[in-house]
Design an enzyme around this catalytic site. Structure first.
Site, PDB file in Angstrom:
ATOM      1  N   ASP A 121      48.835 -47.668 -17.341  1.00 25.47           N
ATOM      2  CA  ASP A 121      48.753 -48.262 -16.022  1.00 25.47           C
ATOM      3  C   ASP A 121      48.023 -49.887 -16.213  1.00 25.47           C
ATOM      4  O   ASP A 121      47.588 -49.824 -16.944  1.00 25.47           O
ATOM      5  CB  ASP A 121      48.193 -47.299 -15.060  1.00 25.47           C
TER       6      ASP A 121
HETATM    7  C1  BGC Z   1      50.508 -47.684 -10.284  1.00 24.76           C
HETATM    8  C2  BGC Z   1      51.915 -47.576 -11.349  1.00 24.76           C
HETATM    9  C3  BGC Z   1      52.793 -48.528 -10.561  1.00 24.76           C
HETATM   10  C4  BGC Z   1      51.819 -50.462 -11.617  1.00 24.76           C
HETATM   11  C5  BGC Z   1      52.352 -51.272 -11.727  1.00 24.76           C
HETATM   12  C6  BGC Z   1      49.599 -49.273 -10.867  1.00 24.76           C
HETATM   13  O1  BGC Z   1      48.295 -49.306  -9.622  1.00 24.76           O
HETATM   14  O2  BGC Z   1      49.275 -46.823 -10.226  1.00 24.76           O
HETATM   15  O3  BGC Z   1      51.813 -45.838 -10.372  1.00 24.76           O
HETATM   16  O4  BGC Z   1      53.812 -48.969 -11.642  1.00 24.76           O
HETATM   17  O5  BGC Z   1      50.548 -50.747 -10.836  1.00 24.76           O
HETATM   18  O6  BGC Z   1      52.813 -52.012  -9.903  1.00 24.76           O
END
Ligand code: BGC
Length: 761
Positions: free
Chosen positions: A232
């Site tokens: 993530d």
């Molecule tokens: C989120 C993810 C997301 C990623 C990219 C993170 O803050 O938890 O779900 O895909 O950002 O935007």
């Protein structure tokens, strides 16, 4: 490019290039290695639309992305109970990704809705792992059928936003395996997502991004995952540890810092370069899979997808209450739409999934041409309903045949990045609903929310339609359902507790600075409420229709089976009403006589099917259940295990309405390892037929010595003081060693040890 060719490319890369490939080039791209012709690929959020950012990238949905189509969020699509719909949605998303050159869509998000408070519940499907898994696998199949990858997330146990980047989800393995893993497991086994995104949090103390058990032992070795794992955004703590654990791609870019750490660790002999090669291989496999199948000429018809989003939103709406058949509304009647959400619906959540919609349609706009009046009722931003607004709403309600209040959670109430602090909708909306219902008891509430809310007015309104966060075309869908063009067929993918305090995680949710203890274990959602026989506001699986269905019969293909067999369960359902409609046939399994597995939920959803029936039509629906439907996770054998015995099969259209019941007996083919010693208790020994045969003679001797031998009873008083049942009951919990002392020398220690040795053979 085949695997040999990919390996060849990797063998030509310098250590620096390889380490570099293990993190992003920027916010959304993998790195290119131009000198070797390795292309960069783009990834984008997800999950219910395309959030492709060209400039000013961020992962919190702050800056704009390209104009796109916002489909219903997972909280809504879960209510459809319709995997085929999810597959169609996936295909549409896949086409938009192809059109935009996006290699991987960052979704689906399958974390379990453990508490109504989780800020990201709107993005998640359900409190139930099976439902979540089926739907996630369908979405993945759809997207990937267009040669675009998915990234199932957030692996794993990311069921809260509070301290999400540091907190540890402290959970027992059984709950992890039975509740928090199955959606990932099903998706991997059945749909093979191209990528998996590991979560921010720690799991039992270890960051997901450096958790070898999670990313390698379970994900790859047990489930057979073949793609790459990405972090993530910003989830990497120790990059070198991450490489060892099986985290292939760090996202976004590490600014070169972690690339250098990887290089240094290899040079210092602390990290095997082969592991870095392996990460590169997994990343490049996917990079090329997309690059070689890119079809930028794919059309993206946003108008068509808008209508598709409307149909899907209608498929998801859950009719929670419909007293006196107040719905559907009559086109000839004057209807009052009340509440700002009628004009500007809340249809998606905040954060990284936020779509920049090319257009939105609210209910008021969709009702053009109908006899609909409008009163704003409340101001969402200011969070108030002034006396004037309420007076205007009351006047509109009085004049109308039916008042429809559009209510729910404002954007600021649920979003990525933080949790809700309570389960209420804004007080001003509650006051408005009370006032309108008093003015006109023919009041219907339409709700926009991603997770359960309290409904203090439930007894005073005639109808409630749960629209969840239905995407940019939600207004079209709402009007179709309200006026009966579409017969509602959504069912709740979660229980609605009466109050937040009823939720099983209530005492521990959020946790303390170090972590959050998942003390309710497997008893999440209806597994808890059913076990406690608690009243809920609306049960898991509930959903009404404008027609009626009767569940008329259940058959099993066999009454007894081994755990290596399967059983077919056939349910007959009839549409007994006057309109065509859809029901969701739900099949729950319960262990009715567990001994080893005594602590189990009353019932668990193990199969479901959405069926469309014309008025008067009858249909048989057959489900096939295998071992997994009856099994629990047993740590001692590190596997799924069924305890021999009877299992209940209950079918109906809600967890609380299961008119059909059958029983199947399942015989286990796997024995749990048992080891007896002096401290083993009689009850456990007697439950094992082999050990029981050995110990029975001793038990009788020992019972006699304990005063349980009828012949030895001398007086009535003695038998009253301790009856045969009482002494047997007491004996059950005695360790074998106690037979030595109670037998007063009749049983020798040698005999006892010999007996234990034979029991363990
Ligand atoms: C989120 C993810 C997301 C990623 C990219 C993170 O803050 O938890 O779900 O895909 O950002 O935007």
């Amino acid at each position: 490019m085949n695997i040999a060719e990919i390996r060849k490319v990797i063998s030509n890369m310098t250590l620096e290039e390889k380490a570099g490939l293990c993190s992003g080039a920027d916010f959304w791209h993998t790195k290119a290695v131009e000198r070797l012709g390795v292309p960069a690929t783009m990834v984008s959020d997800g999950p219910h639309g395309l959030r492709k950012q060209d400039e000013k990238a961020d992962h919190l949905g702050i800056n704009d992305s390209i104009r796109a189509v916002c489909f219903p969020a997972a909280s809504a699509t879960a209510a459809s109970f319709d995997p085929e719909m999810l597959e169609r949605m996936g295909e549409a998303l896949g086409e938009s990704c192809q059109h935009e050159g996006v290699s991987v869509l960052l979704g689906p998000a399958v974390n379990i809705k453990r508490s109504p408070l989780c800020g990201r519940n709107f993005e998640y499907f359900s409190e139930d792992p099976y439902l979540t898994g089926v739907l996630a696998a369908a979405l993945i199949r759809g997207v990937q059928s267009k040669n675009v990858g998915t990234s199932i997330k957030h692996f794993a146990l990311n069921s809260q936003e509070h301290r999400r980047m540091s907190s540890s989800a402290d959970c027992d393995e059984r709950a992890i395996r039975e509740i928090y893993f199955p959606a990932f497991e099903m998706a991997v086994r059945e749909a093979q997502p191209w990528t998996v995104m590991c979560s921010y949090n720690r799991i039992n103390g270890v960051y997901a991004s450096e958790n070898r058990w999670l990313l390698t032992d379970v994900l790859r070795k047990e489930w057979g995952f073949e793609g790459y794992v990405m972090s993530d955004w910003g989830a990497v703590a120790d990059r070198v540890e991450g490489i060892r654990a099986g985290l292939d791609l760090e996202m976004p870019s590490s600014g070169g810092i972690n690339d250098r750490k990887i290089v240094a660790a290899v040079k210092a002999g602390k990290l095997d370069e082969k592991l870095v090669d392996q990460c590169c291989e997994r990343i490049l496999k996917i990079v090329y899979r997309f690059a070689e199948n890119a079809k930028p000429e794919t059309p993206w018809d946003q108008e068509a997808q808008h209508l598709m989003a409307a149909d899907m939103a209608a498929e998801c709406m859950v009719l929670l209450k419909n007293e006196g058949s107040i719905l559907p509304l009559n086109r000839a009647d004057e209807i009052a739409f009340i509440g700002e959400f009628a004009e500007k619906p809340r249809f998606q959540g905040g954060g990284s999934s936020h779509i920049n919609c090319f257009k939105t349609t609210g209910a008021l706009e969709a009702a053009a041409g109908l006899k609909v009046t409008y009163a704003r009722g409340y101001d969402v931003k200011a969070d108030l309903a002034s006396p004037e607004m309420i007076a205007e709403a009351v006047a509109a309600a009085k004049k109308a045949k039916v008042a429809v209040v559009f209510a729910g959670l404002p954007d600021s109430y649920e979003s990525e990045g933080y949790d809700r602090t309570h389960m209420r909708i804004p007080d001003c909306q509650n006051r408005l609903i009370e006032a309108v219902a008093e003015a006109n008891p023919r009041t219907v509430v339409v709700l926009h929310n991603g997770s359960p809310v309290e409904m203090p007015w439930i007894g005073r309104v005639a109808g409630v339609l749960e629209a969840y966060l239905g995407g940019q075309a939600v207004g079209l869908a709402t009007v179709k359902v309200l006026f009966g063009d579409v017969n509602p067929s959504g069912h709740l993918p979660e229980s609605f507790p009466i109050r937040l305090e009823d939720n099983p995680s209530y005492l521990f949710y959020g946790g303390e600075p170090r972590g959050s203890e998942y003390r309710e274990g497997i008893f999440v959602g209806y597994r808890y409420y059913d076990k406690k026989k608690m009243d809920v506001l609306f049960p898991f699986g509930h959903g009404l229709s404008y027609t009626t269905f009767e569940y008329t019969g259940i058959r099993v293909s066999r009454e007894t089976m081994k755990d290596t067999d399967t059983v077919d369960v056939t349910v007959t359902v009839k549409n007994t009403g006057k309109r065509a409609g859809k029901t969701v046939v739900q099949l729950y399994v319960g262990d009715v006589e567990g001994y080893v597995n005594a602590i189990r939920p009353v019932r668990e959803l193990k199969a479901f099917r959405k069926v469309a029936l014309e008025s008067g039509e009858t249909r048989e629906v057959t489900f096939t259940l295998d071992k997994r439907a009856f099994a629990t996770w047993r740590g001692e054998i590190h596997d799924w295990w069924v305890e021999s015995g009877d299992f209940s099969l209950e079918a109906g259209d809600s967890s609380a309405c299961l008119p059909l019941k059958a029983v199947v007996r399942v015989e286990s083919t796997v024995e749990l390892p048992r080891k007896y010693d002096m401290n083993s208790i009689f009850m456990d020994v007697m439950h094992d037929p082999k050990a029981a045969a050995i110990v029975s003679p001793f038990m009788q001797q020992s019972a006699a010595a304990f005063g349980n031998d009828e012949e030895k009873k001398t007086s009535e008083a003695a038998s009253e003081a301790i009856t045969a049942e009482m002494s047997l009951a007491m004996m059950r919990y005695m360790p074998l060693r106690s037979a030595l002392s109670f037998s007063q020398g009749q049983i020798s220690e040698e005999d006892m040890l010999d007996m234990i040795r034979r029991m363990n053979e």
